[in-house]
Every structure is written in C-alpha cells, then in structure tokens.
Design an enzyme around this catalytic site. Structure first.
Site, mmCIF file in Angstrom:
data_model
loop_
_atom_site.group_PDB
_atom_site.id
_atom_site.type_symbol
_atom_site.label_atom_id
_atom_site.label_comp_id
_atom_site.label_asym_id
_atom_site.label_seq_id
_atom_site.Cartn_x
_atom_site.Cartn_y
_atom_site.Cartn_z
ATOM 1 N N LEU A 19 38.355 29.364 20.784
ATOM 2 C CA LEU A 19 37.982 30.699 21.241
ATOM 3 C C LEU A 19 36.484 30.917 21.156
ATOM 4 C CD1 LEU A 19 40.798 32.871 19.564
ATOM 5 C CD2 LEU A 19 40.760 31.888 21.870
ATOM 6 N N THR A 37 26.486 28.770 15.909
ATOM 7 C CA THR A 37 26.523 27.759 14.862
ATOM 8 C C THR A 37 27.712 26.835 15.024
ATOM 9 O OG1 THR A 37 27.933 28.732 13.118
ATOM 10 C CG2 THR A 37 25.691 29.625 13.365
ATOM 11 N N ASP A 61 27.226 24.607 7.875
ATOM 12 C CA ASP A 61 28.459 24.529 7.118
ATOM 13 C C ASP A 61 28.583 25.861 6.392
ATOM 14 O OD1 ASP A 61 30.482 24.182 5.278
ATOM 15 O OD2 ASP A 61 29.690 22.330 4.420
ATOM 16 N N ASN A 88 33.979 33.314 13.035
ATOM 17 C CA ASN A 88 35.042 32.624 13.753
ATOM 18 C C ASN A 88 35.343 31.243 13.182
ATOM 19 O OD1 ASN A 88 36.807 32.026 16.143
ATOM 20 N ND2 ASN A 88 35.179 30.542 16.553
ATOM 21 N N SER A 139 40.614 37.013 12.054
ATOM 22 C CA SER A 139 41.750 36.801 11.178
ATOM 23 C C SER A 139 42.865 36.164 12.003
ATOM 24 C CB SER A 139 42.186 38.131 10.547
ATOM 25 O OG SER A 139 43.259 37.957 9.662
ATOM 26 N N TYR A 153 46.949 28.709 4.570
ATOM 27 C CA TYR A 153 46.167 29.268 5.674
ATOM 28 C C TYR A 153 46.260 30.787 5.673
ATOM 29 C CZ TYR A 153 45.219 30.737 10.488
ATOM 30 O OH TYR A 153 44.744 31.389 11.604
ATOM 31 N N LYS A 157 43.575 34.231 5.149
ATOM 32 C CA LYS A 157 43.443 35.363 6.062
ATOM 33 C C LYS A 157 43.805 36.684 5.385
ATOM 34 C CE LYS A 157 42.149 32.915 9.622
ATOM 35 N NZ LYS A 157 40.753 32.998 10.114
ATOM 36 N N THR A 188 44.654 26.453 21.797
ATOM 37 C CA THR A 188 43.339 25.876 21.511
ATOM 38 C C THR A 188 43.573 24.608 20.698
ATOM 39 O OG1 THR A 188 43.017 27.031 19.404
ATOM 40 C CG2 THR A 188 42.376 28.217 21.403
#
Length: 282
Positions: A19, A37, A61, A88, A139, A153, A157, A188
């Site tokens: 994205l 970045t 990083d 992101n 998120s 994961y 979030k 993605t």
C-alpha cells in the site's frame, strides 16, 4: 496538484512496496512533497527519477530510534516541516503463540508498534510548534478483532490502537489529528514478504480456524491502488476520524465482535459485582 493552498509535506514509512508504494506515487503525483523511507533506499530511486527534488528518499530502520530522529530532522530541514506522518512500515507474523520464537515476537512489536512510537514522537515537537499536523497510523481490522494464528501481529496493532487513541486526546489541543487506518483485505505482498513461524502440527486446527474465519467474514479483496484516493481524502478532511476502515464488510464484522464482547461482560456481571465488594457505609 494538491487540493490544499500550498503543497503538504508527508513523511511515509514503508514507502517501497504494498500500500505504501501506491500512496507514495499518489502523494507525489498531486504535487505534494514526500520524505519516503524504506529499509533499502535504492528501491526508491524510480520515485526520485520521476519526481526529483519533490521526493526525499531515506534509508530507515524504524526500530533504530537514533536513525528515526535523524531522518525526521533531515526531512524537516529539507522541506521546512512535516504536515502528515504515515506510519506504514510493518510486517505480519503468522503463527500460534507457542510456535513463535523470542526473536520473532520482539521483532514484531519493535517494528509494528515501537517503530510507530519512535516516528510519532520524533514529529510531535514540530507539529506542536506549528499547531497543526496529521498522524496516520496504519493499523488493521486485526487491531480491533483477534483471530487464531495472528495473535502476535494483532497484539502489535492493539498496542498501536491504544497508544494512538490516547495520543489523539493529548495533542488535539495543538491542532494535531490522529487517524488509525484499518485495512481489511488487500492483495499485497505483506504475507509473503513477512517472516513466518515454524508450523507445529499441534496447531493445525488454529491455522484452519484462521482461514475459516476469513471466509466466514465475507471479506472481498479490495484494490490496493484505490486506497491512495482514500489516504489523500483523509489528509484533506478538516476533521478526520480517529478510526476509518479501508475496505468493505468490516462494520458488520465489528458489530458482531463488539456485540459479543458486551454480551459476555453482561453474562458475567455477577462476578464483576462480587469483585467490587461492598462500598463503605453500605
């Protein structure tokens, strides 16, 4: 060109793929400035080739706090301030809790949660001074619900959700907005590019339950490119929301989720009252 009076300056992490790559292109195509970045800045060279001085490509990083502070300072010196921060950068560790290694768990929290903390903290002084700014935290619908085999994961979030909701209340007095973007399902390379746990046969049922939950939710994959229009619309909104779902079907899923939570709490309210004890004088 940007719909604003003057072009905005964006700071976007994870700008090289998924994205983020669509958002970077859309930001620049409408005339805004972008500090983009990626862990390897070489992959951002095509953007620089197309947009020249309009884009600042930075190798970063997000788990390195000193590097984050340096990158934000560099962007502020180059463009004179950051109007919109989009956190992101991230990955998605799949696997049951027992399957994940110590290193994988720490890396998930370091990137998805602490990385956003460090970049957010770095841009806040400048935004407060200008009394304006918009922080967008990427998120997931997994920041509002939890499915088996995605617990680590989703924990990253959920942490981002709590921090960002508190942050919104802390910085509203300075004209700074905070928005949690909750993507639902987009094709993605997030899953394929992310580290995975070893698969223990003892948790095959959990993996199957994850796929079953996705199918039961009725989520339809959305168009990643279309999310760029939504991000630009968020930036243009005078009073952006604290949370917004990207994709369809999420409201129904959350209605079921939150309804179930309330029903469970009400069912066990007798224990809540037992734990309260008797107030003084009663």
């Amino acid at each position: 060109m940007s719909t604003s009076q003057t072009p905005r300056t964006w700071f976007l992490t994870g700008a090289s793929r998924g994205l983020g790559a669509h958002w970077a292109e859309a930001i620049l195509a409408r005339g805004d400035r972008l500090a983009a970045t990626a862990r390897d800045a070489r992959v951002l060279r095509p953007l620089v080739g197309r947009y020249g001085d309009q884009v600042l490509a930075l190798e970063l990083d997000v788990t390195d706090t000193a590097a984050v502070n340096d990158a934000v300072r560099t962007a502020e010196l180059r463009f004179g301030g950051i109007d919109v921060l989009v956190n992101n950068a991230g990955h998605m560790l799949r696997g049951a809790l027992e399957e994940a290694t110590d290193e994988q768990i720490r890396a998930q929290i370091d990137v998805n949660y602490l990385g956003a903390v460090w970049t957010t903290r770095a841009v806040l002084p400048g935004m407060r001074e200008r009394r304006a700014g918009h922080i967008m935290q990427v998120s997931s619908i997994g920041g509002l619900v939890a499915y088996p085999s995605l617990g680590i994961y989703q924990a990253s979030k959920w942490a981002l959700e709590g921090m960002s909701q508190s942050l919104a209340a802390e910085v509203a007095a300075y004209g700074i907005h905070v928005t949690l973007i909750e993507p639902i399902m987009f094709p993605t390379d997030l899953a394929s590019a992310s580290p995975q746990t070893r698969q223990d046969p003892a948790y095959q049922h959990a993996r199957e339950a994850l796929y079953a939950a996705a199918q039961a939710g009725g989520f339809v994959p959305g168009d990643p490119a279309a999310t760029a229009d939504a991000v630009l619309a968020l930036a243009d909104a005078p009073n952006p929301p604290l949370r917004v779902l990207f994709g369809t079907g999420g409201v129904d899923a959350l209605r079921t989720e939150f309804g179930g939570r309330l029903a469970g709490l009400e069912e066990w309210d007798h224990l809540s009252r037992l734990a309260q004890g008797k107030a003084d004088g009663v």
